[in-house]
Write a protein that holds these residues in place. Structure first.
Motif, PDB file in Angstrom:
ATOM      1  N   LEU A   1     -19.124 -15.696 -33.243  1.00 45.12           N
ATOM      2  CA  LEU A   1     -18.920 -14.504 -34.056  1.00 45.12           C
ATOM      3  C   LEU A   1     -18.122 -13.433 -33.325  1.00 45.12           C
ATOM      4  N   ARG A   2     -18.162 -13.441 -31.998  1.00 43.33           N
ATOM      5  CA  ARG A   2     -17.408 -12.430 -31.251  1.00 43.33           C
ATOM      6  C   ARG A   2     -15.892 -12.628 -31.365  1.00 43.33           C
ATOM      7  N   THR A   3     -15.477 -13.763 -31.908  1.00 47.93           N
ATOM      8  CA  THR A   3     -14.048 -13.976 -32.145  1.00 47.93           C
ATOM      9  C   THR A   3     -13.615 -13.415 -33.493  1.00 47.93           C
ATOM     10  N   SER A   4     -14.570 -12.921 -34.273  1.00 49.87           N
ATOM     11  CA  SER A   4     -14.255 -12.378 -35.601  1.00 49.87           C
ATOM     12  C   SER A   4     -13.436 -11.095 -35.474  1.00 49.87           C
ATOM     13  N   SER A   5     -12.579 -10.896 -36.461  1.00 49.31           N
ATOM     14  CA  SER A   5     -11.765  -9.671 -36.482  1.00 49.31           C
ATOM     15  C   SER A   5     -12.378  -8.604 -37.390  1.00 49.31           C
ATOM     16  N   ALA A   6     -13.503  -8.928 -38.046  1.00 47.09           N
ATOM     17  CA  ALA A   6     -14.150  -7.967 -38.940  1.00 47.09           C
ATOM     18  C   ALA A   6     -14.733  -6.819 -38.120  1.00 47.09           C
ATOM     19  N   PRO A   7     -14.371  -5.573 -38.422  1.00 48.62           N
ATOM     20  CA  PRO A   7     -14.851  -4.425 -37.632  1.00 48.62           C
ATOM     21  C   PRO A   7     -16.368  -4.322 -37.568  1.00 48.62           C
ATOM     22  N   ALA A   8     -17.047  -4.565 -38.701  1.00 45.87           N
ATOM     23  CA  ALA A   8     -18.508  -4.444 -38.721  1.00 45.87           C
ATOM     24  C   ALA A   8     -19.157  -5.467 -37.794  1.00 45.87           C
ATOM     25  N   VAL A   9     -18.635  -6.703 -37.836  1.00 45.06           N
ATOM     26  CA  VAL A   9     -19.184  -7.764 -36.986  1.00 45.06           C
ATOM     27  C   VAL A   9     -18.941  -7.441 -35.515  1.00 45.06           C
ATOM     28  N   ARG A  10     -17.745  -6.983 -35.205  1.00 40.16           N
ATOM     29  CA  ARG A  10     -17.412  -6.664 -33.813  1.00 40.16           C
ATOM     30  C   ARG A  10     -18.242  -5.482 -33.307  1.00 40.16           C
ATOM     31  N   TRP A  11     -18.565  -4.533 -34.196  1.00 38.42           N
ATOM     32  CA  TRP A  11     -19.384  -3.397 -33.768  1.00 38.42           C
ATOM     33  C   TRP A  11     -20.806  -3.837 -33.482  1.00 38.42           C
ATOM     34  N   VAL A  12     -21.360  -4.687 -34.344  1.00 38.32           N
ATOM     35  CA  VAL A  12     -22.737  -5.144 -34.155  1.00 38.32           C
ATOM     36  C   VAL A  12     -22.860  -6.002 -32.908  1.00 38.32           C
ATOM     37  N   LEU A  13     -21.943  -6.938 -32.724  1.00 35.08           N
ATOM     38  CA  LEU A  13     -22.038  -7.856 -31.595  1.00 35.08           C
ATOM     39  C   LEU A  13     -21.443  -7.290 -30.321  1.00 35.08           C
ATOM     40  N   GLY A  14     -20.579  -6.305 -30.452  1.00 39.59           N
ATOM     41  CA  GLY A  14     -19.971  -5.704 -29.274  1.00 39.59           C
ATOM     42  C   GLY A  14     -18.829  -6.534 -28.731  1.00 39.59           C
ATOM     43  N   PRO A  15     -18.074  -5.979 -27.796  1.00 36.54           N
ATOM     44  CA  PRO A  15     -16.909  -6.676 -27.252  1.00 36.54           C
ATOM     45  C   PRO A  15     -17.231  -7.724 -26.195  1.00 36.54           C
ATOM     46  N   GLY A  16     -18.488  -7.745 -25.755  1.00 31.84           N
ATOM     47  CA  GLY A  16     -18.834  -8.656 -24.674  1.00 31.84           C
ATOM     48  C   GLY A  16     -18.479  -8.046 -23.325  1.00 31.84           C
ATOM     49  N   PRO A  17     -18.633  -8.812 -22.243  1.00 32.82           N
ATOM     50  CA  PRO A  17     -18.334  -8.277 -20.915  1.00 32.82           C
ATOM     51  C   PRO A  17     -16.849  -7.999 -20.763  1.00 32.82           C
ATOM     52  N   ALA A  18     -16.532  -6.921 -20.064  1.00 31.09           N
ATOM     53  CA  ALA A  18     -15.134  -6.562 -19.835  1.00 31.09           C
ATOM     54  C   ALA A  18     -14.475  -7.603 -18.936  1.00 31.09           C
ATOM     55  N   LEU A  19     -13.263  -7.975 -19.298  1.00 28.81           N
ATOM     56  CA  LEU A  19     -12.522  -8.940 -18.496  1.00 28.81           C
ATOM     57  C   LEU A  19     -11.916  -8.245 -17.277  1.00 28.81           C
ATOM     58  N   VAL A  20     -11.993  -8.878 -16.143  1.00 29.37           N
ATOM     59  CA  VAL A  20     -11.432  -8.324 -14.913  1.00 29.37           C
ATOM     60  C   VAL A  20      -9.966  -8.723 -14.823  1.00 29.37           C
ATOM     61  N   PRO A  21      -9.032  -7.773 -14.703  1.00 33.06           N
ATOM     62  CA  PRO A  21      -7.614  -8.102 -14.589  1.00 33.06           C
ATOM     63  C   PRO A  21      -7.363  -9.039 -13.416  1.00 33.06           C
ATOM     64  N   PRO A  22      -6.354  -9.931 -13.544  1.00 34.84           N
ATOM     65  CA  PRO A  22      -6.083 -10.914 -12.483  1.00 34.84           C
ATOM     66  C   PRO A  22      -5.852 -10.283 -11.122  1.00 34.84           C
ATOM     67  N   TYR A  23      -5.143  -9.140 -11.090  1.00 39.60           N
ATOM     68  CA  TYR A  23      -4.850  -8.540  -9.786  1.00 39.60           C
ATOM     69  C   TYR A  23      -6.118  -8.021  -9.108  1.00 39.60           C
ATOM     70  N   GLU A  24      -7.130  -7.556  -9.944  1.00 40.79           N
ATOM     71  CA  GLU A  24      -8.386  -7.100  -9.360  1.00 40.79           C
ATOM     72  C   GLU A  24      -9.191  -8.273  -8.828  1.00 40.79           C
ATOM     73  N   THR A  25      -9.123  -9.411  -9.560  1.00 42.50           N
ATOM     74  CA  THR A  25      -9.827 -10.616  -9.122  1.00 42.50           C
ATOM     75  C   THR A  25      -9.289 -11.072  -7.769  1.00 42.50           C
ATOM     76  N   ALA A  26      -7.941 -11.058  -7.650  1.00 42.66           N
ATOM     77  CA  ALA A  26      -7.313 -11.494  -6.395  1.00 42.66           C
ATOM     78  C   ALA A  26      -7.671 -10.555  -5.252  1.00 42.66           C
ATOM     79  N   ALA A  27      -7.779  -9.271  -5.569  1.00 46.94           N
ATOM     80  CA  ALA A  27      -8.075  -8.290  -4.531  1.00 46.94           C
ATOM     81  C   ALA A  27      -9.498  -8.440  -3.986  1.00 46.94           C
ATOM     82  N   ARG A  28     -10.394  -8.951  -4.838  1.00 44.62           N
ATOM     83  CA  ARG A  28     -11.785  -9.098  -4.420  1.00 44.62           C
ATOM     84  C   ARG A  28     -12.019 -10.316  -3.543  1.00 44.62           C
ATOM     85  N   ARG A  29     -11.051 -11.244  -3.562  1.00 39.92           N
ATOM     86  CA  ARG A  29     -11.230 -12.475  -2.782  1.00 39.92           C
ATOM     87  C   ARG A  29     -10.993 -12.239  -1.290  1.00 39.92           C
TER      88      ARG A  29
END
Length: 213
Positions: free
Chosen positions: A185-213
């Motif tokens: 359901l988190r792949t839905s584009s319906a605003p109501a569904v996305r508000w109820v389920l939320g965006p999920g965990p924030a994705l870490v940008p690739p450059y930040e991932t590389a910097a943490r290694r």
């Protein structure tokens, strides 16, 4: 019920009448309004889980549903056991601080204690640290039902155990299918569904991932 249980009920209700009026009023208020605290915690758990993993969100959604299932189980058991309320059945007991429920509103197990026990366990599954808060709240809720005179001690002990067991089983059984549903359901584009389920965990940008290694 046992003689010892009836005696303990009398002891607790007798003690209740010796406490200050503000304690009695607080017990009468908490025995009902305390359920709203668990509702608020469920809402907070859902809101926090909107930005968490599908599994975490699924657990937060299942927590109140599992509590509702525990309540239904309690109601079914009440209709089978049909135990009279102690505020009518125990001779020479102190007058209950809360209004004695009508005949047919059976005593065993305590619905309030069942909901409290289920809520405590379900919320702890959402976030383990919450157990330090929810367990004392559940115990206080259960004790208040005896304190105000509408339940035997064994009613609330059975309710706590029933609620905890049903919540644990219900959340465990429902976690996998609810997690899959959340992810889909988190792949839905319906605003109501996305508000109820939320965006999920924030994705870490690739450059930040590389910097943490």
């Amino acid at each position: 019920m046992t003689f010892e249980d009836t005696t303990l009920y009398r002891d607790i209700t007798d003690f209740a009448h010796t406490t200050p009026s503000w304690v009695q009023h607080g017990a009468r208020t908490w025995t009902e309004a305390g359920l709203l605290v668990f509702v608020a915690l469920f809402a907070a758990g859902w809101w926090r889980a909107r930005r968490d993993s599908p599994l975490a969100f699924a657990t937060a959604v299942l927590a109140p549903l599992a509590t509702a299932v525990a309540y239904v189980c309690s109601e079914v058991l009440k209709s089978v056991v049909t135990e009279e309320r102690p505020c009518r059945a125990v001779a020479d007991a102190a007058v209950s601080l809360a209004e004695c429920p009508p005949h047919g509103d059976w005593s065993f197990p305590s619905n309030h204690a069942t909901i409290a026990g289920a809520s405590a366990v379900a919320l702890a599954l959402v976030r383990r640290a919450l157990l330090w808060l929810t367990a004392p709240l559940a115990l206080l809720m259960a004790l208040s039902r005896v304190f105000v005179g509408v339940h035997y001690p064994h009613d609330v002990m059975a309710g706590l155990g029933l609620g905890a067991l049903v919540a644990l089983v219900a959340v465990r059984l429902g976690a996998e299918p609810m997690t899959r549903l959340t992810g889909a359901l988190r792949t839905s584009s319906a605003p109501a569904v996305r508000w109820v389920l939320g965006p999920g965990p924030a994705l870490v940008p690739p450059y930040e991932t590389a910097a943490r290694r």
